[in-house]
Motif scaffolding. Structure first.
Motif, PDB file in Angstrom:
ATOM      1  N   ARG A  44       0.798  -1.227   0.000  1.00  0.00           N
ATOM      2  CA  ARG A  44       0.000   0.000   0.000  1.00  0.00           C
ATOM      3  C   ARG A  44       0.828   1.272   0.000  1.00  0.00           C
ATOM      4  NH1 ARG A  44      -4.996   0.354  -0.371  1.00  0.00           N
ATOM      5  NH2 ARG A  44      -5.120   2.083   1.040  1.00  0.00           N
ATOM      6  N   ARG A  57      -5.260   4.625  11.069  1.00  0.00           N
ATOM      7  CA  ARG A  57      -5.755   4.427   9.698  1.00  0.00           C
ATOM      8  C   ARG A  57      -6.493   3.092   9.569  1.00  0.00           C
ATOM      9  NH1 ARG A  57      -3.586   1.892   5.808  1.00  0.00           N
ATOM     10  NH2 ARG A  57      -1.468   1.865   6.649  1.00  0.00           N
ATOM     11  N   ILE A  61     -10.623   1.811   8.599  1.00  0.00           N
ATOM     12  CA  ILE A  61     -10.968   0.875   7.524  1.00  0.00           C
ATOM     13  C   ILE A  61     -11.728  -0.319   8.087  1.00  0.00           C
ATOM     14  CG2 ILE A  61     -10.019  -0.727   5.812  1.00  0.00           C
ATOM     15  CD1 ILE A  61      -7.671   1.295   5.513  1.00  0.00           C
ATOM     16  N   ASN A 102     -16.384   1.239   0.235  1.00  0.00           N
ATOM     17  CA  ASN A 102     -15.243   1.255   1.150  1.00  0.00           C
ATOM     18  C   ASN A 102     -14.027   1.715   0.344  1.00  0.00           C
ATOM     19  OD1 ASN A 102     -13.742  -1.188   0.096  1.00  0.00           O
ATOM     20  ND2 ASN A 102     -15.647  -2.190   0.724  1.00  0.00           N
ATOM     21  N   PRO A 103     -12.919   2.015   1.004  1.00  0.00           N
ATOM     22  CA  PRO A 103     -11.757   2.562   0.276  1.00  0.00           C
ATOM     23  C   PRO A 103     -11.211   1.658  -0.827  1.00  0.00           C
ATOM     24  CG  PRO A 103     -11.439   2.744   2.649  1.00  0.00           C
ATOM     25  CD  PRO A 103     -12.678   1.942   2.433  1.00  0.00           C
TER      26      PRO A 103
END
Length: 150
Positions: A44, A57, A61, A102-103
């Motif tokens: 990532r 973070r 999520i 979602n991301p």
């Protein structure tokens, strides 16, 4: 015997890491890391980040309705006094609600790879000094088109 005891303590530490992520116990998860520890999710980001920032973070999520299941085993652990390193084969499964974005735009993610970790023992307790996750493969299921279209 001291090396075997250290290895067992590190196995317990990693088991707690997996459990605290999956149960979303962010306070307990933070307690597993040394001050100044770093996490690096190589798939990532290019650089490690402070554990506090990474955990914050991750907590945004892995919301309460996201199911995660982390597994690791058959570690390669090397102990040198109050320092140690380990490589943990791992797999994780993330299941996201399918009724909202979602991301990642995913309903499901199943990843495989290795954690590379460094540890230090301070005041008799082992803690994670650095963690790097290298993924070898990821299987994904995208969210339904209707959710993505919004």
């Amino acid at each position: 015997m001291a090396t075997l005891a250290a290895i067992e303590a590190l196995k317990v530490l990693k088991a707690r890491y997996f459990r605290f992520v999956d149960t979303k116990d962010w306070h307990a998860l933070r307690s597993l890391f040394l001050p100044g520890a770093t996490l690096h999710f190589a798939h990532r980001t290019d650089k490690p980040e402070a554990a506090e920032m990474a955990i914050s973070r991750i907590s945004k999520i892995l919301l309460p309705d996201v199911v995660s299941v982390h597994n690791g085993g058959i570690p390669e652990i090397d102990v040198d006094g109050d320092r140690a390193t380990a490589i943990w084969p791992m797999s994780d499964l993330l299941v996201f609600p399918v009724d909202r974005p979602n991301p990642f735009g995913l309903a499901r993610l199943h990843g495989y790879g290795h954690y590379h970790e460094r540890y230090e023992r301070r005041d008799g307790a082992w803690r994670i000094a650095s963690l790097r996750l290298d993924r070898l493969h990821v299987d994904t299921v995208p969210l339904p088109d209707a959710v993505l279209a919004g």
